[in-house]
Motif scaffolding. Structure first.
Motif, PDB file in Angstrom:
ATOM      1  N   PRO A  13      44.894  32.436  33.002  1.00 41.88           N
ATOM      2  CA  PRO A  13      45.985  32.557  33.983  1.00 41.88           C
ATOM      3  C   PRO A  13      45.545  33.341  35.210  1.00 41.88           C
ATOM      4  CG  PRO A  13      46.804  32.972  31.767  1.00 41.88           C
ATOM      5  CD  PRO A  13      45.308  32.858  31.657  1.00 41.88           C
ATOM      6  N   GLY A  14      45.944  32.858  36.388  1.00 40.47           N
ATOM      7  CA  GLY A  14      45.584  33.520  37.628  1.00 40.47           C
ATOM      8  C   GLY A  14      44.169  33.257  38.089  1.00 40.47           C
ATOM      9  N   GLY A  41      50.200  35.010  39.136  1.00 46.53           N
ATOM     10  CA  GLY A  41      51.548  35.499  38.914  1.00 46.53           C
ATOM     11  C   GLY A  41      51.688  36.942  39.359  1.00 46.53           C
ATOM     12  N   GLU A  42      52.858  37.511  39.097  1.00 45.22           N
ATOM     13  CA  GLU A  42      53.114  38.889  39.526  1.00 45.22           C
ATOM     14  C   GLU A  42      52.139  39.873  38.884  1.00 45.22           C
ATOM     15  OE1 GLU A  42      56.742  42.190  39.341  1.00 45.22           O
ATOM     16  OE2 GLU A  42      57.144  40.077  38.878  1.00 45.22           O
ATOM     17  N   ARG A  43      51.846  39.686  37.577  1.00 49.20           N
ATOM     18  CA  ARG A  43      50.922  40.599  36.902  1.00 49.20           C
ATOM     19  C   ARG A  43      49.521  40.502  37.492  1.00 49.20           C
ATOM     20  NH1 ARG A  43      52.122  39.595  30.534  1.00 49.20           N
ATOM     21  NH2 ARG A  43      52.423  37.463  31.277  1.00 49.20           N
ATOM     22  N   ASP A  44      49.118  39.298  37.865  1.00 52.27           N
ATOM     23  CA  ASP A  44      47.800  39.114  38.467  1.00 52.27           C
ATOM     24  C   ASP A  44      47.716  39.795  39.827  1.00 52.27           C
ATOM     25  OD1 ASP A  44      47.140  37.313  36.275  1.00 52.27           O
ATOM     26  OD2 ASP A  44      48.390  35.852  37.314  1.00 52.27           O
ATOM     27  N   GLU A  45      48.771  39.704  40.601  1.00 56.74           N
ATOM     28  CA  GLU A  45      48.782  40.337  41.913  1.00 56.74           C
ATOM     29  C   GLU A  45      48.773  41.857  41.773  1.00 56.74           C
ATOM     30  OE1 GLU A  45      48.279  38.806  44.536  1.00 56.74           O
ATOM     31  OE2 GLU A  45      48.946  36.729  44.278  1.00 56.74           O
ATOM     32  N   ARG A  46      49.516  42.382  40.774  1.00 57.98           N
ATOM     33  CA  ARG A  46      49.512  43.833  40.552  1.00 57.98           C
ATOM     34  C   ARG A  46      48.122  44.315  40.162  1.00 57.98           C
ATOM     35  NH1 ARG A  46      54.379  43.173  37.554  1.00 57.98           N
ATOM     36  NH2 ARG A  46      53.205  43.592  35.638  1.00 57.98           N
ATOM     37  N   PHE A  47      47.444  43.535  39.349  1.00 53.25           N
ATOM     38  CA  PHE A  47      46.092  43.916  38.950  1.00 53.25           C
ATOM     39  C   PHE A  47      45.162  43.980  40.157  1.00 53.25           C
ATOM     40  CE2 PHE A  47      41.814  42.210  38.037  1.00 53.25           C
ATOM     41  CZ  PHE A  47      41.308  43.281  37.320  1.00 53.25           C
ATOM     42  N   ALA A  48      45.209  42.957  41.011  1.00 62.14           N
ATOM     43  CA  ALA A  48      44.347  42.923  42.183  1.00 62.14           C
ATOM     44  C   ALA A  48      44.635  44.106  43.104  1.00 62.14           C
ATOM     45  CB  ALA A  48      44.534  41.606  42.930  1.00 62.14           C
ATOM     46  N   ALA A  49      45.918  44.423  43.300  1.00 63.77           N
ATOM     47  CA  ALA A  49      46.273  45.557  44.150  1.00 63.77           C
ATOM     48  C   ALA A  49      45.784  46.864  43.541  1.00 63.77           C
ATOM     49  CB  ALA A  49      47.788  45.595  44.357  1.00 63.77           C
ATOM     50  N   GLY A  50      45.918  46.992  42.227  1.00 63.27           N
ATOM     51  CA  GLY A  50      45.450  48.197  41.557  1.00 63.27           C
ATOM     52  C   GLY A  50      43.947  48.369  41.651  1.00 63.27           C
ATOM     53  N   MET A  51      43.215  47.260  41.592  1.00 64.81           N
ATOM     54  CA  MET A  51      41.758  47.326  41.742  1.00 64.81           C
ATOM     55  C   MET A  51      41.393  47.865  43.123  1.00 64.81           C
ATOM     56  SD  MET A  51      39.729  46.399  39.200  1.00 64.81           S
ATOM     57  CE  MET A  51      38.271  45.637  39.914  1.00 64.81           C
ATOM     58  N   LYS A  52      42.040  47.339  44.166  1.00 66.35           N
ATOM     59  CA  LYS A  52      41.740  47.779  45.527  1.00 66.35           C
ATOM     60  C   LYS A  52      42.033  49.268  45.694  1.00 66.35           C
ATOM     61  CE  LYS A  52      42.616  43.285  47.707  1.00 66.35           C
ATOM     62  NZ  LYS A  52      43.497  42.525  48.641  1.00 66.35           N
ATOM     63  N   GLU A  53      43.162  49.721  45.123  1.00 67.18           N
ATOM     64  CA  GLU A  53      43.528  51.132  45.246  1.00 67.18           C
ATOM     65  C   GLU A  53      42.501  52.030  44.563  1.00 67.18           C
ATOM     66  OE1 GLU A  53      47.382  51.458  43.550  1.00 67.18           O
ATOM     67  OE2 GLU A  53      48.377  50.303  45.152  1.00 67.18           O
ATOM     68  N   GLU A  65      46.150  41.980  28.443  1.00 68.75           N
ATOM     69  CA  GLU A  65      47.340  41.175  28.736  1.00 68.75           C
ATOM     70  C   GLU A  65      46.977  39.693  28.815  1.00 68.75           C
ATOM     71  OE1 GLU A  65      49.144  42.550  32.288  1.00 68.75           O
ATOM     72  OE2 GLU A  65      49.742  44.495  31.476  1.00 68.75           O
ATOM     73  N   LEU A  66      45.856  39.380  29.475  1.00 66.88           N
ATOM     74  CA  LEU A  66      45.440  37.983  29.579  1.00 66.88           C
ATOM     75  C   LEU A  66      45.184  37.380  28.209  1.00 66.88           C
ATOM     76  CD1 LEU A  66      42.972  37.768  32.615  1.00 66.88           C
ATOM     77  CD2 LEU A  66      45.298  36.884  32.459  1.00 66.88           C
ATOM     78  N   ALA A  67      44.566  38.150  27.324  1.00 60.04           N
ATOM     79  CA  ALA A  67      44.252  37.636  25.996  1.00 60.04           C
ATOM     80  C   ALA A  67      45.516  37.221  25.253  1.00 60.04           C
ATOM     81  CB  ALA A  67      43.486  38.685  25.197  1.00 60.04           C
ATOM     82  N   GLU A  68      46.576  37.984  25.409  1.00 58.62           N
ATOM     83  CA  GLU A  68      47.833  37.641  24.729  1.00 58.62           C
ATOM     84  C   GLU A  68      48.332  36.272  25.163  1.00 58.62           C
ATOM     85  OE1 GLU A  68      50.545  40.774  25.573  1.00 58.62           O
ATOM     86  OE2 GLU A  68      49.491  42.264  24.335  1.00 58.62           O
ATOM     87  N   ARG A  69      48.051  35.911  26.413  1.00 56.10           N
ATOM     88  CA  ARG A  69      48.504  34.620  26.928  1.00 56.10           C
ATOM     89  C   ARG A  69      47.532  33.485  26.596  1.00 56.10           C
ATOM     90  NH1 ARG A  69      49.729  35.669  33.167  1.00 56.10           N
ATOM     91  NH2 ARG A  69      48.418  37.526  32.988  1.00 56.10           N
ATOM     92  N   VAL A  70      46.227  33.788  26.604  1.00 57.68           N
ATOM     93  CA  VAL A  70      45.226  32.723  26.534  1.00 57.68           C
ATOM     94  C   VAL A  70      44.905  32.301  25.104  1.00 57.68           C
ATOM     95  CG1 VAL A  70      42.898  32.032  27.215  1.00 57.68           C
ATOM     96  CG2 VAL A  70      44.236  33.483  28.719  1.00 57.68           C
ATOM     97  N   VAL A  71      44.987  33.211  24.138  1.00 65.62           N
ATOM     98  CA  VAL A  71      44.643  32.839  22.760  1.00 65.62           C
ATOM     99  C   VAL A  71      45.479  31.654  22.276  1.00 65.62           C
ATOM    100  CG1 VAL A  71      44.731  33.605  20.350  1.00 65.62           C
ATOM    101  CG2 VAL A  71      43.645  35.051  22.087  1.00 65.62           C
ATOM    102  N   PRO A  72      46.812  31.651  22.447  1.00 59.92           N
ATOM    103  CA  PRO A  72      47.580  30.459  22.033  1.00 59.92           C
ATOM    104  C   PRO A  72      47.182  29.208  22.810  1.00 59.92           C
ATOM    105  CG  PRO A  72      49.037  32.343  22.377  1.00 59.92           C
ATOM    106  CD  PRO A  72      47.699  32.724  22.927  1.00 59.92           C
ATOM    107  N   GLU A  73      46.771  29.372  24.064  1.00 59.12           N
ATOM    108  CA  GLU A  73      46.369  28.207  24.857  1.00 59.12           C
ATOM    109  C   GLU A  73      45.077  27.598  24.315  1.00 59.12           C
ATOM    110  OE1 GLU A  73      48.354  29.731  29.082  1.00 59.12           O
ATOM    111  OE2 GLU A  73      46.174  29.815  28.805  1.00 59.12           O
ATOM    112  N   TRP A  74      44.099  28.445  23.986  1.00 57.71           N
ATOM    113  CA  TRP A  74      42.857  27.915  23.428  1.00 57.71           C
ATOM    114  C   TRP A  74      43.133  27.183  22.115  1.00 57.71           C
ATOM    115  CZ3 TRP A  74      38.700  26.216  25.157  1.00 57.71           C
ATOM    116  CH2 TRP A  74      37.883  26.880  26.075  1.00 57.71           C
TER     117      TRP A  74
END
Length: 239
Positions: free
Chosen positions: A74-75, A82-94, A112-121
């Protein structure tokens, strides 16, 4: 699952697919047939067709006769942020601007990504018609953050290559991994403390596990480790 496009070059078929909102690619020897399958997990900020991932996939197909699949997290790639991805990117820059360590921030996002991707795989394996393997998994950094809980949950995966990941968020899942493991560690990794990576290796419950430690920073894994992973999967996925 819908196959969107197909190209063939130098004996390798590459098919792009979509499964709901998951975008992926399947490489296989031209002509098809039942073959062992290797799943590739891309790194953070990369995608299913990153240059290194495509080169690895083609080598697995040509040199080993495997089929290979990769999906966008995701992202990443063809999937919108998504919103979580954008927050992560902003946090990295800070954190970078403030000179703060980014490793813990990356680890939380990867979890967080793993929680979403494991069911997808697992859904992709179902859609590809994989009943009982053999299936291998390769992924380092983000690929390990996703891959360790995936392998812990998915009995069709019978061998895995992990690396460039730490113990804290993955300890419980690692304790449930019993398949053969090859683990890559960069001795001077600026994102993953050496002691944490060693603790993760120790946490795997696998009776067969091998540690490959090389000098260098996070992104400096030697090219010869590709050949080592080929030999590893050839030993454990042969049918």
């Amino acid at each position: 699952m819908h196959f969107i496009a197909e190209t063939t070059s130098n004996g390798v078929s590459e098919r792009l697919f979509a499964l709901d909102d998951v975008h992926g690619v399947l490489w296989s020897p031209d002509g098809g047939g039942d073959r062992p399958l290797v799943l590739l997990g891309h790194g953070g900020g990369q995608h299913k067709r990153a240059e290194g991932l495509v080169a690895r996939a083609r080598r697995y197909v040509v040199d080993c006769g495997f089929a290979v699949a990769a999906i966008d997290a995701p992202g990443h790639g063809d999937r919108p942020k998504g919103e979580r991805d954008e927050r992560f990117a902003a946090g990295m820059k800070e954190r970078i601007a403030a000179g703060k360590p980014v490793g813990p921030h990356v680890a939380r996002y990867n979890e967080e990504l793993a929680e979403r991707v494991v069911p997808e795989w697992r859904a992709v394996l179902d859609a590809l018609g994989v009943a009982d393997g053999p299936v291998g998994y390769w992924g380092v950094s983000l690929g390990s953050a996703i891959g360790v809980p995936l392998v812990a949950a998915e009995p069709r995966i019978t061998a895995a290559v992990f690396g460039l990941a730490g113990h804290e968020p993955l300890a419980d899942a690692a304790a449930r991994v019993t398949v053969p493991v090859e683990f890559l560690l960069q001795w001077d990794d600026e994102l993953v403390p050496r002691a944490s990576a060693l603790a993760l290796f120790d946490a795997f419950a696998s009776r067969e596990k091998t540690l490959h430690a090389n000098p260098g920073r996070h992104a400096a894994v030697p090219a010869f480790e590709v050949e080592s992973s080929q030999r590893f999967f050839s030993r454990h996925l042969a049918v």
